[in-house]
Motif scaffolding. Structure first.
Motif, mmCIF file in Angstrom:
data_model
loop_
_atom_site.group_PDB
_atom_site.id
_atom_site.type_symbol
_atom_site.label_atom_id
_atom_site.label_comp_id
_atom_site.label_asym_id
_atom_site.label_seq_id
_atom_site.Cartn_x
_atom_site.Cartn_y
_atom_site.Cartn_z
ATOM 1 N N GLY A 40 51.987 49.345 71.728
ATOM 2 C CA GLY A 40 51.847 50.131 72.951
ATOM 3 C C GLY A 40 51.442 49.260 74.129
ATOM 4 N N GLY A 41 50.352 48.522 73.973
ATOM 5 C CA GLY A 41 49.833 47.694 75.064
ATOM 6 C C GLY A 41 50.815 46.616 75.482
ATOM 7 N N LEU A 42 51.453 45.987 74.520
ATOM 8 C CA LEU A 42 52.419 44.926 74.848
ATOM 9 C C LEU A 42 53.563 45.477 75.688
ATOM 10 N N HIS A 61 41.608 40.727 68.932
ATOM 11 C CA HIS A 61 41.900 40.142 67.622
ATOM 12 C C HIS A 61 43.213 39.383 67.653
ATOM 13 N N ARG A 62 44.317 40.072 67.397
ATOM 14 C CA ARG A 62 45.614 39.394 67.381
ATOM 15 C C ARG A 62 46.626 40.212 68.162
ATOM 16 N N LEU A 63 47.359 39.557 69.073
ATOM 17 C CA LEU A 63 48.450 40.268 69.737
ATOM 18 C C LEU A 63 49.427 40.758 68.667
ATOM 19 N N GLY A 64 50.055 41.872 68.951
ATOM 20 C CA GLY A 64 50.954 42.463 67.934
ATOM 21 C C GLY A 64 50.307 43.649 67.257
ATOM 22 N N GLY A 65 48.940 43.685 67.284
ATOM 23 C CA GLY A 65 48.217 44.837 66.744
ATOM 24 C C GLY A 65 48.491 45.061 65.277
ATOM 25 N N ASP A 66 48.303 46.306 64.878
ATOM 26 C CA ASP A 66 48.480 46.668 63.477
ATOM 27 C C ASP A 66 49.917 46.470 63.032
ATOM 28 N N CYS A 67 50.844 46.828 63.909
ATOM 29 C CA CYS A 67 52.246 46.849 63.510
ATOM 30 C C CYS A 67 52.679 45.486 62.997
ATOM 31 N N LEU A 68 52.440 44.441 63.783
ATOM 32 C CA LEU A 68 52.864 43.105 63.362
ATOM 33 C C LEU A 68 51.983 42.555 62.251
ATOM 34 N N ALA A 70 49.292 43.970 60.259
ATOM 35 C CA ALA A 70 48.791 44.639 59.049
ATOM 36 C C ALA A 70 49.450 45.991 58.811
ATOM 37 N N GLY A 71 50.580 46.240 59.456
ATOM 38 C CA GLY A 71 51.208 47.561 59.314
ATOM 39 C C GLY A 71 52.683 47.458 58.987
ATOM 40 N N CYS A 72 53.501 47.918 59.942
ATOM 41 C CA CYS A 72 54.946 48.045 59.708
ATOM 42 C C CYS A 72 55.561 46.766 59.148
ATOM 43 N N SER A 75 54.238 45.483 55.623
ATOM 44 C CA SER A 75 54.491 46.470 54.563
ATOM 45 C C SER A 75 55.986 46.558 54.263
ATOM 46 N N LYS A 76 56.819 46.486 55.318
ATOM 47 C CA LYS A 76 58.258 46.592 55.047
ATOM 48 C C LYS A 76 58.791 45.330 54.372
ATOM 49 N N ALA A 77 58.169 44.176 54.649
ATOM 50 C CA ALA A 77 58.581 42.954 53.942
ATOM 51 C C ALA A 77 58.267 43.091 52.450
ATOM 52 N N THR A 184 41.938 47.687 52.272
ATOM 53 C CA THR A 184 42.570 48.495 53.324
ATOM 54 C C THR A 184 43.956 47.913 53.573
ATOM 55 N N ASN A 185 44.659 48.504 54.543
ATOM 56 C CA ASN A 185 45.982 47.968 54.869
ATOM 57 C C ASN A 185 45.893 46.517 55.337
ATOM 58 N N GLU A 186 44.718 46.073 55.798
ATOM 59 C CA GLU A 186 44.581 44.676 56.221
ATOM 60 C C GLU A 186 44.337 43.765 55.031
ATOM 61 N N GLU A 337 50.566 61.499 66.170
ATOM 62 C CA GLU A 337 51.761 60.903 65.541
ATOM 63 C C GLU A 337 51.596 59.402 65.662
ATOM 64 N N ARG A 338 51.126 58.789 64.584
ATOM 65 C CA ARG A 338 50.735 57.375 64.665
ATOM 66 C C ARG A 338 51.874 56.497 64.160
ATOM 67 N N PHE A 339 52.764 56.164 65.103
ATOM 68 C CA PHE A 339 53.912 55.316 64.790
ATOM 69 C C PHE A 339 54.106 54.316 65.921
HETATM 70 P P1 FAD Z 1 47.568 49.001 67.356
HETATM 71 O O1 FAD Z 1 48.813 48.441 66.812
HETATM 72 O O2 FAD Z 1 46.522 49.417 66.407
HETATM 73 O O3 FAD Z 1 46.961 47.906 68.334
HETATM 74 C C1 FAD Z 1 45.745 48.087 68.976
HETATM 75 C C2 FAD Z 1 45.200 46.740 69.404
HETATM 76 O O4 FAD Z 1 44.061 46.949 70.227
HETATM 77 C C3 FAD Z 1 44.728 45.907 68.228
HETATM 78 O O5 FAD Z 1 45.346 44.643 68.271
HETATM 79 C C4 FAD Z 1 43.215 45.811 68.434
HETATM 80 O O6 FAD Z 1 42.690 44.571 68.001
HETATM 81 C C5 FAD Z 1 43.109 45.952 69.945
HETATM 82 N N1 FAD Z 1 41.797 46.414 70.418
HETATM 83 C C6 FAD Z 1 41.091 47.498 69.995
HETATM 84 N N2 FAD Z 1 39.954 47.624 70.694
HETATM 85 C C7 FAD Z 1 39.921 46.599 71.598
HETATM 86 C C8 FAD Z 1 39.024 46.188 72.589
HETATM 87 N N3 FAD Z 1 37.868 46.831 72.836
HETATM 88 N N4 FAD Z 1 39.322 45.090 73.312
HETATM 89 C C9 FAD Z 1 40.463 44.398 73.102
HETATM 90 N N5 FAD Z 1 41.356 44.750 72.157
HETATM 91 C C10 FAD Z 1 41.106 45.845 71.414
HETATM 92 N N6 FAD Z 1 54.582 52.772 62.266
HETATM 93 C C11 FAD Z 1 55.934 52.844 62.323
HETATM 94 O O7 FAD Z 1 56.479 53.318 63.315
HETATM 95 N N7 FAD Z 1 56.705 52.412 61.280
HETATM 96 C C12 FAD Z 1 56.166 51.889 60.164
HETATM 97 O O8 FAD Z 1 56.894 51.501 59.246
HETATM 98 C C13 FAD Z 1 54.757 51.802 60.071
HETATM 99 N N8 FAD Z 1 54.173 51.284 58.975
HETATM 100 C C14 FAD Z 1 52.821 51.197 58.918
HETATM 101 C C15 FAD Z 1 52.235 50.672 57.766
HETATM 102 C C16 FAD Z 1 50.868 50.596 57.671
HETATM 103 C C17 FAD Z 1 50.257 50.045 56.413
HETATM 104 C C18 FAD Z 1 50.055 51.009 58.767
HETATM 105 C C19 FAD Z 1 48.562 50.901 58.696
HETATM 106 C C20 FAD Z 1 50.620 51.515 59.918
HETATM 107 C C21 FAD Z 1 52.016 51.630 59.997
HETATM 108 N N9 FAD Z 1 52.625 52.153 61.124
HETATM 109 C C22 FAD Z 1 53.984 52.263 61.171
HETATM 110 C C23 FAD Z 1 51.838 52.629 62.281
HETATM 111 C C24 FAD Z 1 51.828 51.579 63.413
HETATM 112 O O9 FAD Z 1 51.371 50.338 62.922
HETATM 113 C C25 FAD Z 1 50.937 52.064 64.531
HETATM 114 O O10 FAD Z 1 51.302 53.368 64.894
HETATM 115 C C26 FAD Z 1 51.049 51.170 65.759
HETATM 116 O O11 FAD Z 1 50.660 49.850 65.446
HETATM 117 C C27 FAD Z 1 50.171 51.723 66.878
HETATM 118 O O12 FAD Z 1 50.250 50.901 67.989
HETATM 119 P P2 FAD Z 1 49.076 50.853 69.069
HETATM 120 O O13 FAD Z 1 49.560 49.926 70.137
HETATM 121 O O14 FAD Z 1 48.674 52.207 69.454
HETATM 122 O O15 FAD Z 1 47.805 50.247 68.312
#
Ligand code: FAD
Length: 502
Positions: A40-42, A61-68, A70-72, A75-77, A184-186, A337-339
């Motif tokens: 989202g942020g990127l 933490h790391r650019l790319g967030g959960d998706c890159l 520890a998530g999508c 997990s898909k790999a 956890t997923n991480e 809807e967390r995707f």
């Molecule tokens: P995030 O990706 O969580 O990124 C948020 C970022 O904000 C993080 O990098 C965090 O470090 C940073 N942050 C938080 N607080 C602060 C702060 N105070 N200061 C600075 N930085 C901060 N979705 C799909 O669509 N398809 C999939 O196949 C899929 N598979 C998934 C598998 C797993 C195991 C998991 C856990 C999730 C999966 N998802 C999937 C969901 C997807 O990863 C998330 O919906 C998506 O990453 C959300 O994006 P986001 O930008 O909202 O947040």
């Protein structure tokens, strides 16, 4: 997440958390400050900078967030690796192919995951975003007031801010769990050895995906779910098909089951699981949490900024604006809807809403969001479920085509699923659709387009598609709808016509 362990993790870190990164000097005032550099942020930062705005992006933490990280992506790999192991193992029995012997190499599958994640991380790298004109700050971002954020000892002033801080794994309230230890997923991505017995708590999409993958790698897997069926958000028939597939992979499913307590015992973790009024003791060497997500709202200084939030995350209106008119939120931190594609779509809306007085933006509730669970078979859904359609006052017709009726699915040996479409009665308008198929995620796009653009079954049925493809299921739904529309009177008319022709 631990420090980089191999060349691929070092490459990943060099892209998304470079150790030698120097934060830029803050500009006097930013048009936009973005907290969180997940998908989202990127996306917000890239679009706004591309339009010429002064943008700061903060990541702790790391650019790319959960998706890159520890998530999508990881997990898909792993799912791809596990799927290919299973296909190889079945090849002899199902296709007369060569026999496989012995077990696979889990470490190689994990290394492949790390290599691909590192390769894909280039697109999310700090250097790339700097080159796009974004001021990238590494550090924890926290509001110090209604129009300022602090990061790494500097204060950034803004006209508008977007919070995209994401979510993390929920820790279920199970007595003893904290001391027993869990993955956890991480942390599951750091496993060096395949668990002999893995218990997965939660049979939503992540639990089912990971449970099946580990079963295919050779772990004994027990999947524990409190609800009456796995994938509680999906059509129960779809969940049944996936349940059978999971059991075929050796997964033990415990539904309507509750973990009462957890205790360490030697090198194992022992769970007391209650089901059908009986309590069973399950000993596992690893426990994976997949029982929901919680929004990252702590430490952001939301109170100082006047941003309201609750247990479900930051409160936003339909324009994704928070209780502070200057601040917006997107993605997992505010959405149920967390995707990744939701975070991405909201990012595209929020740029217009935040910077251009709504021009080019829009209402979040208007987004049509497909979703996919990447099990084998996959479950994909778009639009309303039957209950939601009925709840919205529609009279609904439902058409189901089993993949047994689709030649390509039969030839591929992938005929266990179905396509189910809910239609507005008397019209060809699609209200919702569920697909259960090996590559349902690749097929749902067409139905998502139909729902989004209001393309009815009439147009879908007139579209020629190549034979044999599994996508023919969609045409078959249209054919069934046409047949059902043929009123008895029209049918009698046609019969008379053909009698005359004779
Ligand atoms: P995030 O990706 O969580 O990124 C948020 C970022 O904000 C993080 O990098 C965090 O470090 C940073 N942050 C938080 N607080 C602060 C702060 N105070 N200061 C600075 N930085 C901060 N979705 C799909 O669509 N398809 C999939 O196949 C899929 N598979 C998934 C598998 C797993 C195991 C998991 C856990 C999730 C999966 N998802 C999937 C969901 C997807 O990863 C998330 O919906 C998506 O990453 C959300 O994006 P986001 O930008 O909202 O947040």
């Amino acid at each position: 997440m631990p420090l980089p362990s191999d060349q691929y993790d070092r490459q990943l870190a060099a892209n998304v958390r470079p150790a030698d990164w120097t934060n830029p000097d803050p500009r006097q005032r930013y048009h936009l400050v973005v907290i969180g550099a997940g998908p989202g942020g990127l996306m917000v930062a890239a679009i706004a900078a591309g339009l010429g705005a002064r943008v700061a992006l903060i990541e702790r933490h790391r650019l790319g967030g959960d998706c890159l990280n520890a998530g999508c992506v990881p997990s898909k790999a792993l799912i791809a690796a596990a799927r290919s192991w299973r296909v190889a193992a079945d090849s002899s029995r199902d296709f007369g192919g060569p026999r496989t012997v012995g077990t696979g190499d889990f470490a190689t599958a994990m290394q492949r995951m790390r290599r691909l994640r590192a390769e894909l991380s280039r697109a999310d790298s700090a250097a790339r975003y700097r080159d796009l004109g974004v001021d990238v700050f590494l550090g924890e971002g926290a509001f110090t007031g209604r129009d300022a954020v602090s990061v790494a000892g500097r204060v950034l002033r803004f006209r508008r801010a977007v919070i995209a801080s994401g979510s993390r794994a929920a820790i279920p309230r199970v007595p003893g769990l904290e001391g027993t230890g869990y993955l956890t997923n991480e942390t599951v991505l750091d496993l060096a050895q395949l668990p002999r017995h893995l218990v997965v708590l939660g049979a939503g999409p992540n639990g089912c995906e990971m449970g099946q993958a580990f079963a295919r790698f050779g772990s004994r897997v027990t999947l524990v779910e409190e609800q009456a069926h796995i994938l509680p958000g999906e059509d129960p028939d779809a969940a049944r098909v996936v349940g059978r597939a999971l059991e075929g992979d050796g997964v033990r499913l415990l539904v309507e089951a509750r973990v009462l307590r957890a205790d360490p015992r030697g090198s194992t973790r022992v769970l007391q699981v209650q089901r059908d009024g009986r309590t069973e003791e399950i000993a596992a060497d690893q426990v994976l949490l997949a029982a929901g997500r919680v929004p990252n709202v702590e430490g952001l200084g939301l109170e100082a900024a006047g941003v309201a939030f609750g247990p479900r995350g930051i409160r936003v209106d339909d324009r994704l604006r928070t209780s502070n008119r200057r601040i917006f939120a997107i993605g997992d931190v505010c959405s149920q809807e967390r995707f990744t594609h939701v975070a991405d779509a909201q990012a595209r809306l929020v740029v217009g809403n935040a910077l251009f007085f709504g021009l080019g933006g829009g209402d979040a509730s208007r987004l049509i969001v497909p979703r996919v669970t990447y099990t084998s078979p996959e479950v994909a859904h778009v639009g309303r479920s039957l209950g939601e359609a009925a709840g919205a006052g529609y009279r609904v017709d439902t058409i189901t085509v089993p993949f047994e009726a689709v030649d390509r699915a039969v030839l591929d040996g992938q005929n266990g699923g179905f396509l189910r479409v809910h239609l507005q009665r008397g019209r060809g308008r699609i209200l919702g659709a569920t697909l259960v198929a090996e590559h349902a995620g690749e097929m749902i796009g067409e139905l998502a387009l139909a729902v989004t653009a209001g393309v009815g079954l009439g147009a879908i049925g007139s579209t020629i598609r190549p034979y044999p493809t599994q996508g023919e299921a969609i045409r078959k739904v249209a054919d069934a709808w046409r047949r059902a529309r043929l009123t008895p009177r029209a049918k009698r008319g046609f019969e008379r016509f053909f009698r005359i022709l004779r």
